[in-house]
Design an enzyme around this catalytic site. Structure first.
Site, PDB file in Angstrom:
ATOM      1  N   THR A   1     -78.518 -80.023 -70.675  1.00 51.63           N
ATOM      2  CA  THR A   1     -78.732 -80.145 -72.129  1.00 51.63           C
ATOM      3  C   THR A   1     -79.808 -79.202 -72.647  1.00 51.63           C
ATOM      4  O   THR A   1     -79.794 -78.862 -73.832  1.00 51.63           O
ATOM      5  CB  THR A   1     -79.071 -81.589 -72.528  1.00 51.63           C
ATOM      6  OG1 THR A   1     -80.319 -81.986 -71.939  1.00 51.63           O
ATOM      7  CG2 THR A   1     -77.972 -82.549 -72.095  1.00 51.63           C
TER       8      THR A   1
ATOM      9  N   MET B   1     -80.221 -79.479 -78.206  1.00 50.13           N
ATOM     10  CA  MET B   1     -79.308 -80.465 -78.790  1.00 50.13           C
ATOM     11  C   MET B   1     -78.642 -81.281 -77.688  1.00 50.13           C
ATOM     12  O   MET B   1     -77.443 -81.174 -77.426  1.00 50.13           O
ATOM     13  CB  MET B   1     -78.298 -79.771 -79.689  1.00 50.13           C
ATOM     14  CG  MET B   1     -78.904 -79.331 -81.003  1.00 50.13           C
ATOM     15  SD  MET B   1     -79.505 -80.778 -81.940  1.00 50.13           S
ATOM     16  CE  MET B   1     -80.515 -79.971 -83.198  1.00 50.13           C
ATOM     17  N   HIS B   2     -79.467 -82.123 -77.059  1.00 55.81           N
ATOM     18  CA  HIS B   2     -79.014 -82.948 -75.944  1.00 55.81           C
ATOM     19  C   HIS B   2     -77.844 -83.862 -76.338  1.00 55.81           C
ATOM     20  O   HIS B   2     -76.819 -83.914 -75.663  1.00 55.81           O
ATOM     21  CB  HIS B   2     -80.159 -83.832 -75.437  1.00 55.81           C
ATOM     22  CG  HIS B   2     -81.473 -83.142 -75.296  1.00 55.81           C
ATOM     23  ND1 HIS B   2     -81.824 -82.421 -74.185  1.00 55.81           N
ATOM     24  CD2 HIS B   2     -82.544 -83.077 -76.132  1.00 55.81           C
ATOM     25  CE1 HIS B   2     -83.051 -81.940 -74.330  1.00 55.81           C
ATOM     26  NE2 HIS B   2     -83.509 -82.333 -75.499  1.00 55.81           N
ATOM     27  N   ASP B   3     -78.026 -84.597 -77.435  1.00 57.62           N
ATOM     28  CA  ASP B   3     -77.102 -85.683 -77.765  1.00 57.62           C
ATOM     29  C   ASP B   3     -75.752 -85.213 -78.308  1.00 57.62           C
ATOM     30  O   ASP B   3     -74.718 -85.810 -77.960  1.00 57.62           O
ATOM     31  CB  ASP B   3     -77.773 -86.654 -78.742  1.00 57.62           C
ATOM     32  CG  ASP B   3     -79.011 -87.309 -78.137  1.00 57.62           C
ATOM     33  OD1 ASP B   3     -79.138 -87.294 -76.900  1.00 57.62           O
ATOM     34  OD2 ASP B   3     -79.835 -87.832 -78.907  1.00 57.62           O
TER      35      ASP B   3
ATOM     36  N   ALA C   1     -73.653 -84.491 -75.347  1.00 59.58           N
ATOM     37  CA  ALA C   1     -73.138 -85.716 -74.720  1.00 59.58           C
ATOM     38  C   ALA C   1     -71.978 -86.283 -75.524  1.00 59.58           C
ATOM     39  O   ALA C   1     -71.011 -86.800 -74.947  1.00 59.58           O
ATOM     40  CB  ALA C   1     -74.256 -86.743 -74.584  1.00 59.58           C
TER      41      ALA C   1
END
Length: 346
Positions: free
Chosen positions: A199, A266-268, A271
């Site tokens: 991420t 922008m990790h989320d 996901a």
């Protein structure tokens, strides 16, 4: 065909974009949003979700408050990373929508029981709500179609301690309970884990925001600059693009202040994309456990890649992806969605 997704979030800036991404995706059906404390307190998380849904003229999606504290550890929040209300400089209109009367744990259990083998669980905050839900419905690992977790750091430094990632560090006991619950299941039942290893390659930059405005037909098309005054707000016309730009600007400044560059991990949203299409990432299975007692290493997610523990595998870890392709997809979806909800004025 649509994928029913139950989101469990601690809405923050990148959680906000994950929500927008799924709202913008015709192949996604958000069946509920459960809120946990993490980036900001749980009640503020709930307000943020309701406000984004209202801004986006979204269908009537249940938003349920969950645990306001971890199962054992004292609560940590990170307003310095996500802003005083969790969404950077953005100040969304106060929502008229109301919270569900149900607790998040009920929503988790009920969604999985009603649609066995169909619902994808997506957790982009601490794993508290899911850990508590497992207590009342231990069959959740079998009832869900799959589980996607944003959390952890394996062959990568942590972002909270030298070895721990934020979502795990907030509530490591819950993280361990969740990983343990999937132990011994077939590979296709393992939770898909989007850790910092991947991420932190998802780097949003000012040009991505400008492209988003272009696709949305929002004017003026702005380029956020590192030299801009802190707190300078967007003037672009489309409200979704404007508020998102105000949120992300804070995140860009935070990363720059920590010598990571004028960018935002922008990790989320990544996901969320994996929840819809796991093929976007290359996956490697391993046995994962969480360190609970280490003085220096509490919250460290450890992957036994070689089977040295002699324990069964319990996680499918994303080890590689194509960030450019991800951003192309995100910008196309969210930009077109923003344009549809708020058409350009002629």
């Amino acid at each position: 065909m649509t994928t029913p997704i139950l989101m469990d979030v601690d809405t923050g800036i990148d959680d906000s974009l994950a929500l927008l991404y799924l709202l913008a995706s015709p192949d996604a059906e958000i069946v509920g949003i459960t809120c946990t404390a993490g980036n900001v307190p749980a009640k503020q998380v709930a307000i943020n979700n309701l406000a984004w849904l209202e801004l986006c003229n979204a269908p009537d999606i249940e938003v349920a408050l969950g645990s306001e504290v971890p199962v054992l550890a004292p609560l940590m929040t990170t307003e310095e990373t996500h802003g005083p209300q969790g969404i950077g400089y953005a100040v969304l209109p106060e929502p008229s929508r109301r919270l569900s009367k149900r607790h998040a744990v009920e929503v988790w259990a009920d969604a999985a029981r009603k649609r066995p083998g169909e619902v994808v669980g997506l957790v982009t905050g601490p794993l508290t709500n899911l850990a508590l839900a497992l207590r009342i419905e231990p069959e959740l690992p079998q009832l869900l179609k799959r589980l996607v977790i944003m959390g952890g750091a394996f062959n990568h430094p942590g972002n909270t301690t030298p070895v721990s990632e934020w979502n795990i560090a907030v509530d490591p006991e819950s993280a361990k309970m969740v990983f343990d619950a999937f132990s011994g299941l077939p590979d296709d039942r393992h939770p898909i884990v989007c850790a910092l290893d991947v991420t932190e390659t998802i780097e949003m930059r000012p040009e991505h925001l400008a492209r988003l405005a272009e696709v949305a037909g929002s004017t003026p098309v702005e380029t956020v600059l590192e030299s801009d005054p802190d707190g300078q707000l967007s003037r672009t016309a489309n409200p979704i693009v404007r508020y998102l730009t105000d949120a992300v600007k804070f995140y860009l400044e935070f990363h720059a202040s920590h010598n990571q560059g004028f960018l935002a991990h922008m990790h989320d949203p990544f996901a969320a994309a994996i929840a819809l299409n796991p093929e976007l990432g290359r996956i490697r299975h391993a046995t994962v456990d969480v360190e609970l007692g280490g003085t220096l290493s509490r919250g460290h997610t450890i992957a036994d890649w070689a089977g040295l523990w002699g324990r069964e595998k319990n996680a499918a870890i994303v080890v590689d992806t194509d960030p450019a392709a991800f951003f192309d997809d995100l910008i196309d979806r969210v930009g077109a969605f923003a344009r549809r909800i708020y058409p350009p004025q002629t």
